[in-house]
Design an enzyme around this catalytic site. Structure first.
Site, PDB file in Angstrom:
ATOM      1  N   CYS A 148       3.488   6.266  11.700  1.00 53.42           N
ATOM      2  CA  CYS A 148       2.392   7.156  11.301  1.00 53.42           C
ATOM      3  C   CYS A 148       1.688   7.777  12.511  1.00 53.42           C
ATOM      4  CB  CYS A 148       1.383   6.400  10.444  1.00 53.42           C
ATOM      5  SG  CYS A 148       1.046   4.753  11.035  1.00 53.42           S
ATOM      6  N   HIS A 156      -5.762   7.846  10.020  1.00 53.57           N
ATOM      7  CA  HIS A 156      -5.733   7.721  11.487  1.00 53.57           C
ATOM      8  C   HIS A 156      -6.368   8.960  12.127  1.00 53.57           C
ATOM      9  CE1 HIS A 156      -3.312   4.239  11.139  1.00 53.57           C
ATOM     10  NE2 HIS A 156      -2.134   4.694  11.551  1.00 53.57           N
ATOM     11  N   ALA A 202       0.842  -1.210   0.000  1.00 53.04           N
ATOM     12  CA  ALA A 202       0.000   0.000   0.000  1.00 53.04           C
ATOM     13  C   ALA A 202       0.871   1.252   0.000  1.00 53.04           C
ATOM     14  CB  ALA A 202      -0.917  -0.024   1.215  1.00 53.04           C
TER      15      ALA A 202
HETATM   16  C1  2RA Z   1       0.031   0.721  12.044  1.00 49.88           C
HETATM   17  N1  2RA Z   1       1.625   2.441  12.646  1.00 49.88           N
HETATM   18  O1  2RA Z   1      -0.814   1.607  11.950  1.00 49.88           O
HETATM   19  C2  2RA Z   1       1.486   1.057  12.274  1.00 49.88           C
HETATM   20  C3  2RA Z   1       2.328   0.730  11.080  1.00 49.88           C
HETATM   21  N2  2RA Z   1       2.000   1.474   9.949  1.00 49.88           N
HETATM   22  O2  2RA Z   1      -0.235  -0.475  11.955  1.00 49.88           O
END
Ligand code: 2RA
Length: 339
Positions: A128, A242, A13
């Site tokens: 992230c 997120h 991705a």
């Molecule tokens: C997650 N931060 O969100 C971790 C890896 N990208 O799973």
């Protein structure tokens, strides 16, 4: 000359977003090397009107490569990034493999781009969930040191990769059809469910690996080992952005208007904070764009001293949380400056 760029993990991705982001930002590339596991070797990807064959990633994949972007998991980075450096490439690594290595700068360009030139071959892209919180918090911290922060994350499927995004859709479809669903990627029921970030849990603290990353990476990027950080990371049934609820306590009193004024000038931040319309940061708005959306900016009523603020943020996990931040680092590499 324009750099030869290799992408290790091109079929993932983040790999796909590396390519889309380089395109969108007209990142100059003399030649692109698409690297993935043997399973993908021979398949092709399109890049700037060219059909490029995917090659198997080996130690010898980096001859003549100037910049190697890695996003194929920590194990692959540990195994192949040193070979890339040895071949003369600069590695920008999206995995967690080298983030806490004292010889590896951990960089969010809006915060510590000055650390890039200190690299010894590898520059690490932060997690992230750290990037999403720190881009808006940094301009506040610089003016009025943050002594404590409490972060709750609501992390999208994309953080676990393309297969996890597909699994979210399929498990939801099965749920709606009343069909049983056997998960292959996410070891827990995902549709309409929220669960603790499914990584290792520290037996001492009870914190999962994602939470430990937020703590350690914040301190390294802010270069402040004293910041007190409490954090809870969960996975939510959202595709690729997120969200995080953040409450922070500063050394000196700070008002929500001061925070709003700082956010309005903060690089990489977009304020979405409309109380009249009850319109605040949401994944459907954060997905597919570059900024960290910041809203719900308000005084933390639990702290009568007036030094604490709460807010809610959302960012695209694959872009600013991964591929965009890495490309922004690559754009600042010294040899790029000589191109
Ligand atoms: C997650 N931060 O969100 C971790 C890896 N990208 O799973």
């Amino acid at each position: 000359h324009e750099p030869v760029v290799a992408i290790a993990g091109v079929t993932g991705a983040v790999g796909a977003e590396f390519i889309a982001t380089m395109d969108r930002r007209a990142f100059p590339v003399r030649k692109l090397k698409a690297l993935a596991s043997a399973r993908s070797a021979g398949k092709t990807i399109d890049f700037r009107g060219e059909r490029i064959a995917i090659e198997e990633l080996t130690e010898n994949s980096f001859e003549g490569v100037d910049i190697a972007l890695f996003s194929a998991g920590g194990g692959i980075s540990r195994k192949f990034a040193p070979a890339a450096v040895k071949a003369g490439a600069v590695v920008v690594d999206n995995s967690s493999a080298f983030r806490m290595d004292p010889n590896v700068p951990l960089v969010i360009p809006e915060i510590n781009a000055n650390r890039i030139r200190e690299h010894k071959g590898i520059i690490a892209n932060p997690n992230c969930s750290a990037i999403t919180a720190l881009v808006p918090l940094w301009p506040i911290h610089r003016q009025n040191r943050i002594k404590r922060m409490i972060v709750s994350t609501y992390q999208a499927a994309s953080g676990a990769g393309a297969a996890a995004m597909e699994e979210l859709v399929e498990s939801t479809r099965a749920y709606l059809d009343g069909r049983p669903f056997t998960p292959k990627v996410i070891p827990l029921p995902y549709a309409f469910n929220v669960f603790s970030h499914n990584t290792a849990i520290d037996p001492e603290t009870g914190y999962n690996d994602e939470e430990t990353k937020v703590i350690k990476e914040t301190r390294k990027i802010f270069e402040d080992d004293q910041i007190a950080i409490g954090v809870t990371c969960v996975r939510v049934p959202v595709l690729r952005a997120h969200c995080e609820a953040i409450t922070f306590e500063c050394e000196k009193p700070i008002t929500e208007d001061e925070v709003r004024a700082i956010m309005s000038k903060a690089p990489g931040v977009k304020i979405v904070d409309d109380r009249a319309k009850n319109y605040f940061p949401m994944p459907i708005d954060a997905s597919g764009q570059d900024d960290v959306l910041v809203g719900r900016i308000r005084k933390d009523l639990s702290d009568p001293s007036g030094r604490s603020i709460s807010m809610f943020v959302s960012a695209d996990q694959l872009l600013k949380g991964a591929a965009l931040n890495a490309i922004q680092i690559a754009e600042l590499l010294p040899q790029r400056a000589m191109a």
